[in-house]
Design a protein around this motif. Sequence first.
Motif, PDB file in Angstrom:
ATOM      1  N   ILE A 231      15.597  41.392 -47.219  1.00 56.82           N
ATOM      2  CA  ILE A 231      15.720  40.138 -47.963  1.00 56.82           C
ATOM      3  C   ILE A 231      15.109  38.988 -47.177  1.00 56.82           C
ATOM      4  O   ILE A 231      14.392  38.146 -47.736  1.00 56.82           O
ATOM      5  CB  ILE A 231      17.201  39.854 -48.278  1.00 56.82           C
ATOM      6  N   LEU A 232      15.375  38.952 -45.878  1.00 58.31           N
ATOM      7  CA  LEU A 232      14.855  37.879 -45.038  1.00 58.31           C
ATOM      8  C   LEU A 232      13.341  37.850 -45.036  1.00 58.31           C
ATOM      9  O   LEU A 232      12.722  36.777 -45.039  1.00 58.31           O
ATOM     10  CB  LEU A 232      15.384  38.046 -43.611  1.00 58.31           C
ATOM     11  N   GLU A 233      12.709  39.015 -45.060  1.00 57.41           N
ATOM     12  CA  GLU A 233      11.254  39.114 -44.992  1.00 57.41           C
ATOM     13  C   GLU A 233      10.622  39.304 -46.373  1.00 57.41           C
ATOM     14  O   GLU A 233       9.481  39.742 -46.487  1.00 57.41           O
ATOM     15  CB  GLU A 233      10.871  40.270 -44.058  1.00 57.41           C
ATOM     16  N   ASP A 234      11.376  38.969 -47.427  1.00 54.65           N
ATOM     17  CA  ASP A 234      10.852  38.924 -48.797  1.00 54.65           C
ATOM     18  C   ASP A 234      10.312  40.262 -49.269  1.00 54.65           C
ATOM     19  O   ASP A 234       9.323  40.325 -49.994  1.00 54.65           O
ATOM     20  CB  ASP A 234       9.759  37.859 -48.925  1.00 54.65           C
ATOM     21  N   ARG A 235      10.983  41.350 -48.888  1.00 55.85           N
ATOM     22  CA  ARG A 235      10.588  42.665 -49.386  1.00 55.85           C
ATOM     23  C   ARG A 235      11.427  43.095 -50.585  1.00 55.85           C
ATOM     24  O   ARG A 235      11.228  44.185 -51.119  1.00 55.85           O
ATOM     25  CB  ARG A 235      10.699  43.708 -48.266  1.00 55.85           C
TER      26      ARG A 235
ATOM     27  N   GLU B 238       5.198  24.753 -55.295  1.00 53.51           N
ATOM     28  CA  GLU B 238       4.758  25.896 -54.500  1.00 53.51           C
ATOM     29  C   GLU B 238       5.897  26.896 -54.352  1.00 53.51           C
ATOM     30  O   GLU B 238       7.031  26.530 -54.051  1.00 53.51           O
ATOM     31  CB  GLU B 238       4.277  25.433 -53.128  1.00 53.51           C
ATOM     32  N   LYS B 239       5.571  28.166 -54.562  1.00 54.29           N
ATOM     33  CA  LYS B 239       6.557  29.234 -54.442  1.00 54.29           C
ATOM     34  C   LYS B 239       6.523  29.800 -53.030  1.00 54.29           C
ATOM     35  O   LYS B 239       5.480  30.139 -52.507  1.00 54.29           O
ATOM     36  CB  LYS B 239       6.255  30.342 -55.454  1.00 54.29           C
ATOM     37  N   LYS B 240       7.705  29.900 -52.404  1.00 56.96           N
ATOM     38  CA  LYS B 240       7.850  30.518 -51.099  1.00 56.96           C
ATOM     39  C   LYS B 240       8.566  31.850 -51.270  1.00 56.96           C
ATOM     40  O   LYS B 240       9.537  31.944 -51.999  1.00 56.96           O
ATOM     41  CB  LYS B 240       8.654  29.623 -50.154  1.00 56.96           C
ATOM     42  N   GLY B 241       8.109  32.858 -50.550  1.00 56.17           N
ATOM     43  CA  GLY B 241       8.739  34.166 -50.628  1.00 56.17           C
ATOM     44  C   GLY B 241       7.916  35.138 -51.452  1.00 56.17           C
ATOM     45  O   GLY B 241       7.272  34.773 -52.433  1.00 56.17           O
ATOM     46  N   LYS B 242       7.951  36.408 -51.058  1.00 57.73           N
ATOM     47  CA  LYS B 242       7.153  37.430 -51.724  1.00 57.73           C
ATOM     48  C   LYS B 242       7.870  38.029 -52.924  1.00 57.73           C
ATOM     49  O   LYS B 242       7.239  38.550 -53.823  1.00 57.73           O
ATOM     50  CB  LYS B 242       6.817  38.543 -50.733  1.00 57.73           C
ATOM     51  N   GLY B 243       9.183  38.013 -52.920  1.00 58.92           N
ATOM     52  CA  GLY B 243       9.939  38.704 -53.946  1.00 58.92           C
ATOM     53  C   GLY B 243      10.021  37.935 -55.246  1.00 58.92           C
ATOM     54  O   GLY B 243      10.283  36.744 -55.262  1.00 58.92           O
ATOM     55  N   GLY B 244       9.802  38.628 -56.377  1.00 56.12           N
ATOM     56  CA  GLY B 244      10.010  38.037 -57.687  1.00 56.12           C
ATOM     57  C   GLY B 244       8.843  37.213 -58.169  1.00 56.12           C
ATOM     58  O   GLY B 244       8.019  36.728 -57.402  1.00 56.12           O
TER      59      GLY B 244
ATOM     60  N   SER C 287       2.593  36.707 -52.601  1.00 61.15           N
ATOM     61  CA  SER C 287       3.555  37.236 -53.561  1.00 61.15           C
ATOM     62  C   SER C 287       3.188  38.651 -53.958  1.00 61.15           C
ATOM     63  O   SER C 287       2.043  39.085 -53.810  1.00 61.15           O
ATOM     64  CB  SER C 287       3.611  36.341 -54.805  1.00 61.15           C
ATOM     65  N   VAL C 288       4.173  39.399 -54.462  1.00 64.71           N
ATOM     66  CA  VAL C 288       3.933  40.755 -54.929  1.00 64.71           C
ATOM     67  C   VAL C 288       4.088  40.854 -56.434  1.00 64.71           C
ATOM     68  O   VAL C 288       3.909  41.928 -57.010  1.00 64.71           O
ATOM     69  CB  VAL C 288       4.899  41.747 -54.239  1.00 64.71           C
ATOM     70  N   GLU C 289       4.418  39.762 -57.108  1.00 66.04           N
ATOM     71  CA  GLU C 289       4.567  39.770 -58.561  1.00 66.04           C
ATOM     72  C   GLU C 289       3.810  38.589 -59.156  1.00 66.04           C
ATOM     73  O   GLU C 289       3.364  37.693 -58.453  1.00 66.04           O
ATOM     74  CB  GLU C 289       6.044  39.720 -58.952  1.00 66.04           C
ATOM     75  N   GLY C 290       3.672  38.615 -60.488  1.00 69.37           N
ATOM     76  CA  GLY C 290       2.856  37.620 -61.169  1.00 69.37           C
ATOM     77  C   GLY C 290       3.432  36.218 -61.089  1.00 69.37           C
ATOM     78  O   GLY C 290       4.567  35.996 -60.680  1.00 69.37           O
ATOM     79  N   MET C 291       2.598  35.250 -61.529  1.00 71.29           N
ATOM     80  CA  MET C 291       3.017  33.856 -61.450  1.00 71.29           C
ATOM     81  C   MET C 291       3.886  33.453 -62.631  1.00 71.29           C
ATOM     82  O   MET C 291       4.966  32.902 -62.455  1.00 71.29           O
ATOM     83  CB  MET C 291       1.789  32.938 -61.372  1.00 71.29           C
ATOM     84  N   LEU C 292       3.449  33.722 -63.838  1.00 67.77           N
ATOM     85  CA  LEU C 292       4.191  33.287 -65.014  1.00 67.77           C
ATOM     86  C   LEU C 292       4.288  34.452 -65.993  1.00 67.77           C
ATOM     87  O   LEU C 292       3.267  34.990 -66.427  1.00 67.77           O
ATOM     88  CB  LEU C 292       3.507  32.088 -65.666  1.00 67.77           C
ATOM     89  N   ARG C 293       5.525  34.859 -66.325  1.00 74.87           N
ATOM     90  CA  ARG C 293       5.744  35.966 -67.242  1.00 74.87           C
ATOM     91  C   ARG C 293       6.420  35.451 -68.509  1.00 74.87           C
ATOM     92  O   ARG C 293       7.433  34.763 -68.432  1.00 74.87           O
ATOM     93  CB  ARG C 293       6.610  37.051 -66.598  1.00 74.87           C
ATOM     94  N   ILE C 294       5.858  35.813 -69.654  1.00 71.57           N
ATOM     95  CA  ILE C 294       6.414  35.406 -70.942  1.00 71.57           C
ATOM     96  C   ILE C 294       7.036  36.646 -71.577  1.00 71.57           C
ATOM     97  O   ILE C 294       6.330  37.594 -71.954  1.00 71.57           O
ATOM     98  CB  ILE C 294       5.331  34.812 -71.849  1.00 71.57           C
ATOM     99  N   TRP C 295       8.353  36.657 -71.681  1.00 73.03           N
ATOM    100  CA  TRP C 295       9.067  37.834 -72.158  1.00 73.03           C
ATOM    101  C   TRP C 295       9.280  37.810 -73.667  1.00 73.03           C
ATOM    102  O   TRP C 295       9.255  38.847 -74.319  1.00 73.03           O
ATOM    103  CB  TRP C 295      10.422  37.945 -71.459  1.00 73.03           C
TER     104      TRP C 295
END
Length: 673
Positions: A234-238, A415-421, A443-451
């Motif tokens: 969690i600390l390292e945004d995995r 600005e988004k900080k962290g790799k998760g989500g 980041s490991v996921e997209g910027m904007l998701r429309i559900w």
Amino acid sequence: MSGELLQGTVLLEPGVMVPASPTSAAQEDPESRQEGSYKDADPCNDPSCHTTPGATVNTLVPEGKKIPQIIQTNELSFDERCRAYQDYILVNCKASEVKEFIASFLEKVLEPSGWCAVWRTELFEVLVEVTNVNFSALKAVVRLSEPFVYESQCCDYTLDDMKGFLDRDESQRPLQELWVVSDDSQETHQKALAIEHVRFFYENIWRGWDEEEEDEYGYFVRCVEPRLRLYYDILEDRVPSGHVHYYQYVLGECEFSYIKYLNLMSSSLTTSNYAEQSKMLMEGLNLFSDIEFWKRHLKLFDNPLLRYLFGYPDNFVMKPKGTRQNGQKVTHVVSSTMKTGLLRSLFRDRFCEESCKEEETEIQFHSDMLSAINACHEGDTVIICPGHYVVHGTCTIADSIELEGYGLPDDIVIEKKGKGGPFVDCKGMEIKISSIKFIQHDSVEGMLRIWRGKTTLENCVLQCETTGVIVHTTAELFMKNSVVYGAKGAGIEIYPETECTLTDNEIHHCKEGILVKGLLTDCYDPKISLINNILHNNEGYGVAVVTPTGARYLKENAQDELNNNTIQENREVDATEEGLDLEERLQGVANKMEHSATDDFSEQAKGSCETITEPLPTSTKKGQVKKRLSKPVIIEAEGNITSEEIFVEITGNQFKRNGKGGFGIFRCILNTS
């Protein structure tokens, strides 16, 4: 206390005792390891520890402050902490023996008196001297230092006030609240590291119900190592932010239910009323069942694989709050600092007309965007003033709201900080976002998701990392006058059964400009309108479509071509193909299918400044063809796909300097049997 020092307090992480040699320590007898000389394994005397990041101890020197230097250890790795708990503190103890082992460890490291520390609380910091230590209770008897030294940001305290605070607890304070003052000696550093171990353990590892669960494994193997690994993940945004939020929610629910259960059982033992006691026992059984449920969920998070498979249920989403009971709509104003000039212009531009109405608008002020979004109800508006805002976690928009920047997009940067989500999750039925610049890093996921529902994106800038905008099935996107760039995936990713209208946008320096994927026979195709967009400098195509194509479909077309004697007339099938087998003929038909798109340009694409007309390669070696068709393949073709039914309108677009061309189509052969 200064803001600088208090900030250091919050971020300060516990330290670790680093053994001199984990191999030799593992060979020692556990009893001798507990009774042995801990000081012999002093990391400061071990030359190797100074070459490992985090193995050394630093001091924090608040400039111009009264409080003296305190020892800070905040760069310790997972391996260093793990070795300390395994080799020196807990060894191979059971859960019921944890407190005893920790007390025994502290007795060997801490002197019962004669050392100074800073007693740190949320309200103040004060210098104290330790006169005795109750190791079993993990408490120290302290007295105020002479001269009296303290610092506080909120109140002024006198010497009598501090003595009153200490007298209420008989001058005993938990060791976790003490931070050892540095005197540049090895022994003092050892004290600080030992207390850091205890502090970290009870804040991040220990859970009250642990000692009730015994099994054949030691406590370290069963609980400490998995939880320590989860902490660092969690600390390292995995770990995606959604999983982190759910984990924190489950942990909080379990702790709340457990405390309530203990209090209820304690009360049931003291009551003499049989009916009341029976009622408490029944309630206790329900709480016990809840606790077991939450504990099973927590164990899923301890396993790195299971936490991704089962740790985040689909139904755990932020539910829409709906309208307020009084029907009132609120305008939320976000600003890191609000100055009079900004406030005057904001009221002049946005609230002047509203103030003339009979019912005045309610305004709430926030310092960050995430708190404003979480406070929104249906129909609310969030106005973000100029500034640079940092967001930790995912912004989930569950209600129909409007998110608006007050000024130009370059002046409102989030600005988004962290790799998760992901960055922003749009789950409301009617969402509008305008005049904001979003920045995403590592980041490991997209910027904007429309559900679901309709999301309008207007006059925005998206500096992406992985994928820009993802439009999921049944969702709708209207995007105008916006810029998307820098995505390692697609700038815009579109799924089936969606509606997308893109007008006057610029998409550049992405892997693919627009990627339409997953067109299946049992789903409705998306409906896409492209009007006056500029797609340039993308690595692949400006617009690419991915659609599955079964081998059966290819074979049927191949047979028709053979029967009508049309394969030899195909420009892509050379006369030398007469001796090729069926698989090669299938490949030729697939090439013809893709190339046919280049011979029938849509009239709607005449406004494009670049249209791809290059024919597909026709010379394919026999061995290469067989190799491609021996497993599921993707046949890639470049050409005009504007005749596809998915495009409602294509007008006035420009395609420049895209790596593979303006349009491309990928046919996936799902089954070659």
